[in-house]
Design an enzyme around this catalytic site. Structure first.
Site, PDB file in Angstrom:
ATOM      1  N   LYS A   1     -18.733 -35.454  11.098  1.00  0.00           N
ATOM      2  CA  LYS A   1     -18.104 -36.159   9.918  1.00  0.00           C
ATOM      3  C   LYS A   1     -17.302 -37.201  10.445  1.00  0.00           C
ATOM      4  O   LYS A   1     -17.314 -38.190   9.935  1.00  0.00           O
ATOM      5  CB  LYS A   1     -17.239 -35.146   9.173  1.00  0.00           C
ATOM      6  CG  LYS A   1     -16.186 -35.662   8.203  1.00  0.00           C
ATOM      7  CD  LYS A   1     -15.213 -34.843   7.839  1.00  0.00           C
ATOM      8  CE  LYS A   1     -14.046 -34.463   8.925  1.00  0.00           C
ATOM      9  NZ  LYS A   1     -12.923 -33.922   8.309  1.00  0.00           N
TER      10      LYS A   1
ATOM     11  N   SER B   1      -0.195 -37.083   9.396  1.00  0.00           N
ATOM     12  CA  SER B   1      -1.591 -37.239   9.603  1.00  0.00           C
ATOM     13  C   SER B   1      -1.944 -38.433  10.638  1.00  0.00           C
ATOM     14  O   SER B   1      -1.613 -39.409  10.545  1.00  0.00           O
ATOM     15  CB  SER B   1      -2.132 -37.408   8.207  1.00  0.00           C
ATOM     16  OG  SER B   1      -3.720 -37.563   8.643  1.00  0.00           O
TER      17      SER B   1
ATOM     18  N   SER C   1      -3.227 -34.214  15.994  1.00  0.00           N
ATOM     19  CA  SER C   1      -4.743 -34.660  16.160  1.00  0.00           C
ATOM     20  C   SER C   1      -4.867 -35.966  16.936  1.00  0.00           C
ATOM     21  O   SER C   1      -5.886 -36.919  16.615  1.00  0.00           O
ATOM     22  CB  SER C   1      -5.446 -35.038  14.537  1.00  0.00           C
ATOM     23  OG  SER C   1      -4.976 -33.865  13.721  1.00  0.00           O
TER      24      SER C   1
ATOM     25  N   GLU D   1      -7.839 -29.063  13.144  1.00  0.00           N
ATOM     26  CA  GLU D   1      -8.894 -28.748  12.471  1.00  0.00           C
ATOM     27  C   GLU D   1      -9.765 -27.349  12.919  1.00  0.00           C
ATOM     28  O   GLU D   1     -10.309 -26.643  12.005  1.00  0.00           O
ATOM     29  CB  GLU D   1      -9.919 -29.540  13.023  1.00  0.00           C
ATOM     30  CG  GLU D   1     -10.705 -30.401  11.936  1.00  0.00           C
ATOM     31  CD  GLU D   1     -11.758 -31.551  12.467  1.00  0.00           C
ATOM     32  OE1 GLU D   1     -11.698 -32.901  11.878  1.00  0.00           O
ATOM     33  OE2 GLU D   1     -12.404 -31.319  13.551  1.00  0.00           O
TER      34      GLU D   1
ATOM     35  N   HIS E   1      -3.655 -30.394   4.554  1.00  0.00           N
ATOM     36  CA  HIS E   1      -4.896 -30.669   4.538  1.00  0.00           C
ATOM     37  C   HIS E   1      -5.589 -30.246   3.141  1.00  0.00           C
ATOM     38  O   HIS E   1      -4.821 -30.319   1.989  1.00  0.00           O
ATOM     39  CB  HIS E   1      -5.273 -29.603   5.686  1.00  0.00           C
ATOM     40  CG  HIS E   1      -5.366 -30.156   6.945  1.00  0.00           C
ATOM     41  ND1 HIS E   1      -5.762 -29.793   7.984  1.00  0.00           N
ATOM     42  CD2 HIS E   1      -4.947 -31.613   7.391  1.00  0.00           C
ATOM     43  CE1 HIS E   1      -5.771 -30.526   9.359  1.00  0.00           C
ATOM     44  NE2 HIS E   1      -5.071 -31.641   8.838  1.00  0.00           N
TER      45      HIS E   1
ATOM     46  N   ARG F   1     -13.372 -25.257   5.635  1.00  0.00           N
ATOM     47  CA  ARG F   1     -12.882 -24.391   6.812  1.00  0.00           C
ATOM     48  C   ARG F   1     -12.398 -22.945   6.469  1.00  0.00           C
ATOM     49  O   ARG F   1     -12.582 -22.093   7.189  1.00  0.00           O
ATOM     50  CB  ARG F   1     -12.114 -25.212   7.583  1.00  0.00           C
ATOM     51  CG  ARG F   1     -12.813 -26.286   8.165  1.00  0.00           C
ATOM     52  CD  ARG F   1     -12.252 -27.096   9.453  1.00  0.00           C
ATOM     53  NE  ARG F   1     -12.421 -28.496   9.529  1.00  0.00           N
ATOM     54  CZ  ARG F   1     -13.795 -28.949   9.889  1.00  0.00           C
ATOM     55  NH1 ARG F   1     -14.500 -28.127  10.459  1.00  0.00           N
ATOM     56  NH2 ARG F   1     -13.667 -30.199  10.078  1.00  0.00           N
TER      57      ARG F   1
ATOM     58  N   LYS G   1     -18.847 -29.789   1.876  1.00  0.00           N
ATOM     59  CA  LYS G   1     -17.929 -31.161   2.102  1.00  0.00           C
ATOM     60  C   LYS G   1     -18.199 -31.521   3.597  1.00  0.00           C
ATOM     61  O   LYS G   1     -18.297 -32.944   3.903  1.00  0.00           O
ATOM     62  CB  LYS G   1     -16.581 -30.373   2.382  1.00  0.00           C
ATOM     63  CG  LYS G   1     -15.222 -31.546   2.546  1.00  0.00           C
ATOM     64  CD  LYS G   1     -13.828 -31.002   2.631  1.00  0.00           C
ATOM     65  CE  LYS G   1     -12.603 -32.102   2.557  1.00  0.00           C
ATOM     66  NZ  LYS G   1     -12.708 -32.959   3.840  1.00  0.00           N
TER      67      LYS G   1
END
Ligand SMILES: O=C(O)C1=C[C@@H](OP(=O)(O)O)[C@@H](O)[C@H](O)C1
Ligand SMILES: C=C(OP(=O)(O)O)C(=O)O
Length: 438
Positions: free
Chosen positions: A29, A170, A199, A318, A345, A390, A415
């Site tokens: 993705k 983020s 991240s 993630e 998220h 998830r 998704k």
């Protein structure tokens, strides 16, 4: 929710025997949606091979098409895309629940000649967005609103320049600003102030892909300024993008091997990558699994005793739902740290995971920056997905070992991985090669 808007209940299949399967995953993705943005601003047509086709990536394709970009799929293969840039005009963008659409498209929309209105799912309206909209205002954009829905008043160009942001909520704020910045008059220099940015591999992914397309980028490592990323204005080279398989989407399947004393192989695993999903190798090994990467095939073999884990997931948030599901089935306690930002998220993942584990009789508590999970026998019951792909796959992992787990909305996996149930069933149906297609 599924693509057609239906909520679909699904009884997670329990594993009658150790799984033994080869699972081929579709494209990433994160890489697909970056390639689509970069290709849209290039100086000529680009090709994307192995693109993920899922709700998030189709929303990205729709958004860019609405703004004037031409994107066509090969007749015989929806995963091969040709992207032809064009002058950007106004339009209306549906972000769904996709962080990559709501954070990556607004900087590009600032270059459109006309108003671009943005909206998304109800849950998307509470995801953090003001940081990037404020940053765009600071470099010349006019925007009405500070969360979804909002309108970008595009004028055909954006000044760009230096901006200070707090990206601790983020990494996508930094990536979003960088991805379109070569087309800003002055490029951009993003200076982060605040707690550490999560991240980071995803920012590395942005930098690496921009550089591949000929864009000059300075990072804290290469530019000399701590916490500053700089993108210089200039042309973007049309590129052939070959998309790696989605390693985060591989993690539930690898977890299936770990919790059933089984064996799962994932082909086309990259030798080196910026995808955070690669860290699952280290996590599974720490939990006792045997992990081997040879000739591009990742093989995970489950241990007799799955150990708990104390792990800082700040860089790879993630993976948390998969790791929490593993931890709920482990023999010892686990502490998952560094993931306060997961409260923003798809859903508040810390609340969602603890609630669902406890609902099935498990022991889980939220901490300031994560979750503590202690071993406890689990029982059948409903596992709620909260519209989070998830969360749904985490329920599937738990259900392998706990008969009678019902995931309330397995369709939400569309998704990023449409056809998840088919692929999961195929994995369970014995030692076969299963593929999920387009
Ligand atoms: O840039 C990206 O493609 C992503 C960055 C990360 O976001 P956060 O930094 O908000 O966690 C990650 O969790 C998300 O799934 C994809
Ligand atoms: C956080 C995620 O997605 P998004 O790109 O919507 O932020 C995710 O896929 O785990």
């Amino acid at each position: 929710m599924s693509e057609d808007g239906r909520v679909s209940n699904w009884t997670a299949p329990a594993a009658a025997a150790p799984v033994d399967a080869t699972v081929t995953l579709p494209g990433s993705k994160s890489i697909t949606n970056r390639a689509l943005i970069i290709a849209s601003l290039a100086s000529g047509p680009s090709t994307i091979v192995g693109a993920l086709r899922s709700r998030d990536t189709d929303l990205m394709i729709d958004a860019l098409t609405t703004l004037g970009i031409e994107i066509t799929a090969a007749d015989d293969d929806r995963t091969t895309l040709r992207v032809t840039p064009a002058p950007l005009h106004g339009g209306s963008v549906d972000c769904g629940l996709a962080g990559t659409v709501m954070r990556f498209v607004p900087p590009l929309a600032a270059l459109a000649d006309g108003d671009v209105s943005f909206d998304g799912d109800e849950q998307a309206r509470i995801r953090p967005l003001d940081t990037i909209l404020d940053a765009l205002r600071a470099v010349g954009a006019e925007i009405a609103g500070s969360a979804l829905p909002f309108t970008m008043r595009g004028t055909g160009s954006l000044r760009g320049g230096s901006v200070e942001i707090d990206a601790s909520g983020s990494s996508q704020f930094v990536s979003g600003l960088m991805l379109s910045a070569a087309a800003f008059d002055e490029g951009i220099a993003v200076h982060h102030v605040g707690k550490p940015v999560p991240s980071m591999p995803h920012i590395d992914m942005t930098v690496e892909m921009l550089r591949r397309a000929g864009v000059r980028v300075d990072t804290p490592e290469t530019g000399g300024d701590a916490n500053t990323w700089r993108v210089y204005p200039g042309p973007i080279t049309p590129t052939e993008w070959i998309i790696e398989p989605d390693l985060s989407n591989a993690t539930p399947f690898l977890a299936a091997a770990a919790v059933t004393r089984g064996r799962v192989r994932v082909p086309n695993w990259p030798q080196s990558t910026t995808q955070p999903g690669d860290v699952i190798r280290e996590i599974l090994a720490l939990m006792g699994a045997r992990v081997d990467l040879t000739a591009g095939i990742l093989t995970v073999e489950g241990p007799d005793t799955l150990r708990g884990i104390d792990f800082d997931l700040h860089d790879v948030g993630e993976l948390t739902p998969t790791v929490a599901a593993l931890a709920a089935l482990a023999e010892g306690p686990s502490i998952l740290r560094g993931i306060a930002h997961l409260r923003g998220h798809e859903t508040d993942r810390l609340a969602a995971l603890t609630t669902e584990i406890v609902r099935l009789g498990g022991r889980a508590v939220e901490t300031d920056d994560g979750i503590r999970i202690d071993p406890a026998p689990l029982r059948s019951g409903t596992w709620r997905a909260y519209a989070d792909h998830r969360m749904a796959t985490a329920g599937a992992i738990v259900g392998l070992r706990v008969p009678g787990v019902e995931v309330d909305d397995i369709g939400t996996t569309a998704k990023t991985l449409p056809g998840f149930e088919k692929l999961w069933d195929a994995m369970l149906s014995t030692s076969i090669t299963s593929e999920v297609g387009s």
